[in-house]
Design a protein around this motif. Structure first.
Motif, PDB file in Angstrom:
ATOM      1  N   ALA A   4       7.590   5.076-103.179  1.00  0.00           N
ATOM      2  CA  ALA A   4       8.499   4.127-103.825  1.00  0.00           C
ATOM      3  C   ALA A   4       9.719   3.863-102.945  1.00  0.00           C
ATOM      4  N   LEU A   5      10.231   4.898-102.301  1.00  0.00           N
ATOM      5  CA  LEU A   5      11.402   4.711-101.437  1.00  0.00           C
ATOM      6  C   LEU A   5      11.053   3.892-100.199  1.00  0.00           C
ATOM      7  N   ILE A   6       9.873   4.085 -99.653  1.00  0.00           N
ATOM      8  CA  ILE A   6       9.440   3.270 -98.513  1.00  0.00           C
ATOM      9  C   ILE A   6       9.342   1.807 -98.932  1.00  0.00           C
ATOM     10  N   ARG A   7       8.729   1.565-100.085  1.00  0.00           N
ATOM     11  CA  ARG A   7       8.583   0.187-100.575  1.00  0.00           C
ATOM     12  C   ARG A   7       9.932  -0.451-100.892  1.00  0.00           C
TER      13      ARG A   7
ATOM     14  N   THR B 204      12.526  -0.447 -99.190  1.00  0.00           N
ATOM     15  CA  THR B 204      13.154  -1.037 -97.999  1.00  0.00           C
ATOM     16  C   THR B 204      12.615  -2.433 -97.704  1.00  0.00           C
ATOM     17  N   ASP B 205      11.629  -2.873 -98.468  1.00  0.00           N
ATOM     18  CA  ASP B 205      11.101  -4.232 -98.343  1.00  0.00           C
ATOM     19  C   ASP B 205      11.981  -5.156 -99.188  1.00  0.00           C
ATOM     20  N   HIS B 206      12.660  -6.097 -98.542  1.00  0.00           N
ATOM     21  CA  HIS B 206      13.594  -6.986 -99.251  1.00  0.00           C
ATOM     22  C   HIS B 206      12.904  -7.806-100.342  1.00  0.00           C
TER      23      HIS B 206
ATOM     24  N   ALA C  68      10.581   9.754 -96.602  1.00  0.00           N
ATOM     25  CA  ALA C  68      10.516   8.291 -96.662  1.00  0.00           C
ATOM     26  C   ALA C  68      11.037   7.670 -95.381  1.00  0.00           C
ATOM     27  N   PHE C  69      12.091   8.240 -94.820  1.00  0.00           N
ATOM     28  CA  PHE C  69      12.643   7.641 -93.609  1.00  0.00           C
ATOM     29  C   PHE C  69      11.702   7.831 -92.420  1.00  0.00           C
ATOM     30  N   TRP C  70      11.046   8.960 -92.337  1.00  0.00           N
ATOM     31  CA  TRP C  70      10.078   9.166 -91.257  1.00  0.00           C
ATOM     32  C   TRP C  70       8.994   8.084 -91.265  1.00  0.00           C
ATOM     33  N   PHE C  71       8.578   7.675 -92.462  1.00  0.00           N
ATOM     34  CA  PHE C  71       7.435   6.766 -92.576  1.00  0.00           C
ATOM     35  C   PHE C  71       7.819   5.304 -92.775  1.00  0.00           C
ATOM     36  N   HIS C  72       9.093   4.999 -93.080  1.00  0.00           N
ATOM     37  CA  HIS C  72       9.400   3.667 -93.593  1.00  0.00           C
ATOM     38  C   HIS C  72       9.126   2.533 -92.610  1.00  0.00           C
TER      39      HIS C  72
ATOM     40  N   MET D 115      18.444   5.587 -99.995  1.00  0.00           N
ATOM     41  CA  MET D 115      17.490   5.205 -98.961  1.00  0.00           C
ATOM     42  C   MET D 115      17.894   3.895 -98.292  1.00  0.00           C
ATOM     43  N   LEU D 116      18.254   2.907 -99.093  1.00  0.00           N
ATOM     44  CA  LEU D 116      18.669   1.620 -98.536  1.00  0.00           C
ATOM     45  C   LEU D 116      19.955   1.763 -97.717  1.00  0.00           C
TER      46      LEU D 116
END
Length: 389
Positions: free
Chosen positions: A287-290, A292-294, A238-242, A308-309
């Motif tokens: 889901a983890l990438i999403r 990070t969207d506030h 997730a961090f690679w792509f976020h 993740m956050l």
């Protein structure tokens, strides 16, 4: 003096080496860097890679009169003499350096009939900088920010790219993967680290430094908390792509327009990289990438969401020097925002985050909260004062 030589393994070349080359340029018309290829050593970079790094480091400074020659299985002083170089230049940092280098130069002249040696003493701030010193920095959280101070940009970029490649290959168990998986992994690594993503020149914060820092945070979290390999890989992927897709903007996406995070999540799902993992892996990473969207994150539930956050916000709790570098990067990344508007907009974000830190809710993962919450409050308080907020 017509020519002077400088020799070494230069793995990597440091700012100390660059200083010596600069001194050489001040006393000779041309400088020849003799790059040692020693079969008894196992350098991080090949001789050709090191040659390229040295040449690019010199070119960045406008040093056009520096050439590099690779020396294979021979005495550098003897090779130098054959190429019309009568003197080598060496930096002396300590008395131990002098004793060692003096012995070498006596051997060079008296035994093999090679070039003589001139000694120069670097300034105090470079007195402890060596390749071995720089190599020893790699690993802990923030190692990249520290290394960046001691090597020229081309050497730094090559080093973090090598480190990122190891992290990437480990995530996909590259050495045991099929040919198809390797090809897909290679393609996406180049895309993620390339000029249209984290490696872009317009990425002043959401860049390769950010990627290295976050992955080091995840590595440290994993070592201390002990999650399953599955969970650790979820957060890593997730961090690679976020922030793979990142376009400047403020506020939620307009109707029909994808947010950066949603766009990145869809790129992840389209990559096919999670196909060989456990069931639910691909959807879990998305889901983890999403998260990070506030704006859509609060509606997303995932057991690793707070981790993740916390990884994404960990930069707020770094030491003063790193945080100020981060604050400058954010300003550069939002250079399109006018000077009279930026303090207000940035102040609103910082005030919101600082209030969460004071309430103890900024870092939802206890591991990160314990380490970074107090420093995050201090850092954001400082930046708000600088902004006049």
């Amino acid at each position: 003096m017509k020519k002077i030589g400088f020799s070494g393994t230069l793995d990597p070349i440091t700012n100390g080496h660059m200083w010596v080359i600069g001194e050489a340029r001040s006393i000779a018309d041309d400088v020849v860097v003799f790059l040692s290829e020693n079969s008894t050593k196992q350098p991080k970079f090949s001789a050709e890679q090191r040659k390229d790094i040295v040449l690019r480091s010199c070119a960045e400074r406008g040093w056009s009169n520096v050439q590099v020659m690779i020396v294979k299985s021979d005495y550098t002083a003897r090779v130098a003499k054959r190429h019309g170089v009568d003197y080598l230049i060496r930096g002396i940092r300590t008395t131990a350096d002098f004793d060692y280098e003096n012995l070498i130069q006596q051997t060079n002249v008296d035994v093999i009939g090679g070039a003589k040696t001139l000694f120069v003493m670097p300034p105090r701030d470079l007195g402890s900088v060596s390749s071995s010193f720089v190599k020893a920095l790699e690993g802990p959280v923030g190692w990249n920010w520290t290394m960046k101070k001691f090597v020229p940009p081309p050497a730094y970029h090559a080093w973090i790219m090598s480190w990122l490649r190891k992290e990437w290959d480990g995530l996909w168990q590259y050495s045991q993967a099929s040919v198809d998986v390797r090809a897909r992994a290679d393609t996406w690594f180049l895309r993620i680290t390339g000029s249209d993503a984290y490696g872009g020149t317009d990425r002043h914060y959401h860049n390769l430094d950010h990627l290295v820092h976050g992955l080091a945070e995840i590595r440290t979290w994993s070592a201390n908390v002990g999650p399953s390999r599955h969970d650790a890989d979820l957060v890593r992927a997730a961090f690679w792509f976020h922030d793979l897709h990142y376009v400047h903007g403020d506020g939620p996406a307009a109707d029909g327009e994808l947010s950066n995070e949603e766009h990145s999540a869809r790129l992840w799902l389209g990559s096919g990289l999670g196909d060989g993992k456990q069931a639910g892996f691909s959807d879990g990473v998305a889901a983890l990438i999403r998260a990070t969207d506030h704006f859509q994150g609060p509606a997303i539930s995932h057991p690793l969401k707070e981790t993740m956050l916390s990884v994404d916000l960990a930069i707020l709790g770094q030491d003063e020097e790193v945080y100020r570098h981060y604050a400058q990067g954010i300003r550069h990344e939002y250079s399109h925002v006018p000077d009279d508007t930026y303090p207000v907009q940035r102040g609103q974000v910082l005030t919101y985050l600082r209030q969460k830190a004071i309430a103890g809710t900024l870092f939802g993962d206890p591991f990160f909260a314990e380490q970074y919450n107090a420093l995050a409050i201090a850092n954001m308080t400082w930046e708000l004062q600088q902004l006049g907020q």
